[in-house]
Design a protein around this motif. Structure first.
Motif, PDB file in Angstrom:
ATOM      1  N   LEU A  41       2.253   9.649 -10.116  1.00  0.00           N
ATOM      2  CA  LEU A  41       1.148   9.674 -11.399  1.00  0.00           C
ATOM      3  C   LEU A  41       0.171  10.975 -11.482  1.00  0.00           C
ATOM      4  O   LEU A  41       0.097  11.520 -12.475  1.00  0.00           O
ATOM      5  CB  LEU A  41       0.717   8.494 -11.670  1.00  0.00           C
ATOM      6  CG  LEU A  41       1.418   7.281 -11.902  1.00  0.00           C
ATOM      7  CD1 LEU A  41       0.719   5.977 -11.931  1.00  0.00           C
ATOM      8  CD2 LEU A  41       1.989   7.367 -13.258  1.00  0.00           C
ATOM      9  N   ASP A  42      -0.218  11.140 -10.106  1.00  0.00           N
ATOM     10  CA  ASP A  42      -1.315  12.529 -10.230  1.00  0.00           C
ATOM     11  C   ASP A  42      -0.468  13.859 -10.493  1.00  0.00           C
ATOM     12  O   ASP A  42      -1.240  14.694 -11.179  1.00  0.00           O
ATOM     13  CB  ASP A  42      -1.899  12.676  -8.699  1.00  0.00           C
ATOM     14  CG  ASP A  42      -2.876  11.482  -8.697  1.00  0.00           C
ATOM     15  OD1 ASP A  42      -3.364  10.666  -9.523  1.00  0.00           O
ATOM     16  OD2 ASP A  42      -3.202  11.249  -7.262  1.00  0.00           O
TER      17      ASP A  42
ATOM     18  N   ALA B 101       3.459  -0.716 -12.607  1.00  0.00           N
ATOM     19  CA  ALA B 101       3.072   0.686 -12.701  1.00  0.00           C
ATOM     20  C   ALA B 101       3.673   1.389 -13.922  1.00  0.00           C
ATOM     21  O   ALA B 101       3.403   2.469 -14.411  1.00  0.00           O
ATOM     22  CB  ALA B 101       3.205   1.464 -11.643  1.00  0.00           C
TER      23      ALA B 101
ATOM     24  N   ALA C 244       0.817   6.382  -6.919  1.00  0.00           N
ATOM     25  CA  ALA C 244      -0.354   7.242  -7.254  1.00  0.00           C
ATOM     26  C   ALA C 244      -0.125   8.624  -7.190  1.00  0.00           C
ATOM     27  O   ALA C 244      -0.444   9.428  -8.015  1.00  0.00           O
ATOM     28  CB  ALA C 244      -1.544   6.925  -6.345  1.00  0.00           C
TER      29      ALA C 244
ATOM     30  N   GLU D  55       4.916  -3.799  -7.723  1.00  0.00           N
ATOM     31  CA  GLU D  55       4.204  -2.480  -7.683  1.00  0.00           C
ATOM     32  C   GLU D  55       4.829  -1.566  -8.615  1.00  0.00           C
ATOM     33  O   GLU D  55       4.085  -0.981  -9.488  1.00  0.00           O
ATOM     34  CB  GLU D  55       3.715  -1.871  -6.312  1.00  0.00           C
ATOM     35  CG  GLU D  55       2.915  -2.657  -5.624  1.00  0.00           C
ATOM     36  CD  GLU D  55       1.713  -2.860  -6.070  1.00  0.00           C
ATOM     37  OE1 GLU D  55       1.097  -2.155  -6.797  1.00  0.00           O
ATOM     38  OE2 GLU D  55       0.957  -4.018  -5.890  1.00  0.00           O
TER      39      GLU D  55
ATOM     40  N   ARG E 120       1.954   1.662  -3.566  1.00  0.00           N
ATOM     41  CA  ARG E 120       0.850   2.187  -4.509  1.00  0.00           C
ATOM     42  C   ARG E 120       0.405   3.869  -4.036  1.00  0.00           C
ATOM     43  O   ARG E 120       0.128   4.499  -5.131  1.00  0.00           O
ATOM     44  CB  ARG E 120      -0.345   1.124  -4.040  1.00  0.00           C
ATOM     45  CG  ARG E 120      -0.346  -0.208  -4.568  1.00  0.00           C
ATOM     46  CD  ARG E 120      -1.510  -0.847  -4.489  1.00  0.00           C
ATOM     47  NE  ARG E 120      -1.455  -2.205  -4.990  1.00  0.00           N
ATOM     48  CZ  ARG E 120      -2.477  -3.299  -4.934  1.00  0.00           C
ATOM     49  NH1 ARG E 120      -3.489  -2.673  -4.372  1.00  0.00           N
ATOM     50  NH2 ARG E 120      -2.221  -4.346  -5.686  1.00  0.00           N
ATOM     51  N   ASP E 121       0.549   4.016  -2.892  1.00  0.00           N
ATOM     52  CA  ASP E 121       0.185   5.432  -2.671  1.00  0.00           C
ATOM     53  C   ASP E 121       1.377   6.273  -3.120  1.00  0.00           C
ATOM     54  O   ASP E 121       0.932   7.483  -3.520  1.00  0.00           O
ATOM     55  CB  ASP E 121       0.272   5.642  -1.045  1.00  0.00           C
ATOM     56  CG  ASP E 121      -0.901   4.992  -0.252  1.00  0.00           C
ATOM     57  OD1 ASP E 121      -2.034   4.678  -1.085  1.00  0.00           O
ATOM     58  OD2 ASP E 121      -0.695   4.889   0.954  1.00  0.00           O
TER      59      ASP E 121
ATOM     60  N   GLN F   7       0.741  -1.122  -0.035  1.00  0.00           N
ATOM     61  CA  GLN F   7       0.085   0.039  -0.022  1.00  0.00           C
ATOM     62  C   GLN F   7       0.835   1.280   0.053  1.00  0.00           C
ATOM     63  O   GLN F   7       0.504   2.299  -0.560  1.00  0.00           O
ATOM     64  CB  GLN F   7      -0.825   0.106   1.112  1.00  0.00           C
ATOM     65  CG  GLN F   7      -1.947   1.298   1.113  1.00  0.00           C
ATOM     66  CD  GLN F   7      -2.794   0.980   0.016  1.00  0.00           C
ATOM     67  OE1 GLN F   7      -3.302   0.036  -0.463  1.00  0.00           O
ATOM     68  NE2 GLN F   7      -2.969   2.050  -0.655  1.00  0.00           N
TER      69      GLN F   7
END
Length: 383
Positions: free
Chosen positions: A30-31, A87, A27, A83, A23-24, A20
């Motif tokens: 990417l944002d 990604a 994310a 991960e 992933r955070d 996690q």
């Protein structure tokens, strides 16, 4: 006679938290538009991304805290690497250093080398290349011709290495050289050295361009290159044992399954729009193979975590994983009628083109298919 042992491995409870965390992080990256997913992320060089990974604690995760690591298990690291690769994160700058070279230095290097190099790797600011292959040797590492002779306070290296990924951007290279004349035991008299490529004294790098025009590979020439005694890795003459152990890291990780994963994701999206029985069977076959290969790779990670040396299992993962990675672009060509174009603005079309052009190299890097199957046959007592 040995046999394959891919025992099931249960991820520790901590792995869920690390997954996690990764992933955070991804994310957020990417944002903010910090990277665009790449089709072969572990080969894509992005120095700034590596520094951000270092700041987030995603490099050298299982190394001791005194060198900047987090002292987590290899299985915790495994899920983070999964991960990152899934990604399409550009991990190429720190990849070799984190995957194998840093581990080699941690276990076999001098304390001076550990203190000087490992914290910089963890920070995402130090990159490595692998100095094993040589011209006219193929994957037969025992035929290494590079020579290392005693000098004042160190060693003098002369010879050539080839297919050396990222040598033009790396800070260091771990070179395998012959420190004793070739005798009846071809594996004796080989030693590893940490070569500082930044000093540039006697080191010349010449590019080898890929089929698609990319510059990843190099030929590296060593002309009276001096390496201090504290940059010798392990004991003199102990290089072969370290190389085979190092190759277990190189051949068994999730990178040996996921080089064309971005293309597979795009293929699934394309097929889903107009699925038929033929495409559903093909995609189901690819996913089942990926799932099985992941379990094999995870099993090898568990063996490495427990201190074992699974060269046989790692060779199997690399051989079968390479075949899977090469099958994806071929299956994509059969299922979707699209002309692969390397400069296309369409991600799928460009990823397909890159997959078709780069896939032939997959069965060369990390050991050719013939060498791997020879290792497997010998390990199983078949020759």
């Amino acid at each position: 006679m040995d046999s394959f042992r891919f025992d099931p491995v249960e991820l520790p409870a901590s792995a869920k938290a690390f997954r996690q965390e990764a992933r955070d992080f991804l994310a957020g990256e990417l944002d903010r538009g910090m990277f665009t997913p790449h089709r072969n992320s572990w080969n894509t060089f992005d120095a700034e991304f590596s520094r951000r990974c270092g700041s987030a604690g995603f490099i050298g995760m299982h190394w001791p805290k005194r060198y900047g690591g987090r002292e987590v298990s290899a299985l915790d690291r495994f899920v983070v690497i999964e991960e990152m690769l899934a990604a399409g994160a550009p991990m190429g700058a720190h990849w070799v250093a984190d995957r194998q070279s840093g581990n080699n230095i941690l276990v076999n290097g001098s304390e001076a080398a550990r203190q000087q190099i490992l914290p910089r790797i963890v920070a995402g600011e130090c990159y490595f290349a692998i100095g094993m292959s040589e011209p006219n040797s193929g994957s037969d590492l025992a035929s290494v011709g590079m020579r290392a002779t005693r000098g004042d306070g160190g060693w003098i290296l002369n010879g050539t290495k080839i297919w050396t990924s990222s040598a033009h951007r790396a800070h260091y290279l771990i070179a395998l050289a012959r420190t004793a004349p070739l005798g009846d035991d071809r594996h004796a008299g080989l030693t590893q050295f940490i070569v500082d490529l930044g000093e540039g004294k006697g080191v010349t790098t010449r590019p080898i361009y890929n089929l698609y025009g990319g510059h990843d590979f190099n030929e590296v020439f060593f002309d009276d290159v001096f390496v201090a005694d504290d940059m010798l890795v392990g004991e003199e003459g102990g290089g072969w044992q370290m190389v085979t152990g190092e190759l277990a890291f190189e051949r068994s990780g999730p990178d040996r399954l996921l080089s064309t994963y971005q293309l597979l994701r795009q293929l699934i999206d394309r097929v889903a729009a107009r699925a038929d029985e033929r495409s559903e069977v093909a995609i189901g076959r690819l996913i089942s193979h990926l799932t099985t290969l992941r379990q094999m790779s995870l099993s090898v990670a568990g063996m490495l975590e427990s201190g074992k040396s699974p060269e046989l299992e790692a060779s199997a993962v690399k051989d079968v994983g390479t075949a899977f990675e090469q099958e994806i672009p071929e299956m994509a060509r059969l299922l979707i009628d699209v002309e692969p174009t390397i400069d296309s603005d369409d991600f799928y079309t460009e990823a397909l083109a890159m997959g078709v052009l780069s896939a032939p190299s997959f069965s060369i890097r990390g050991g050719t298919r013939e060498i791997l199957r020879g290792i497997i046959a010998k390990g199983l007592g078949l020759r």
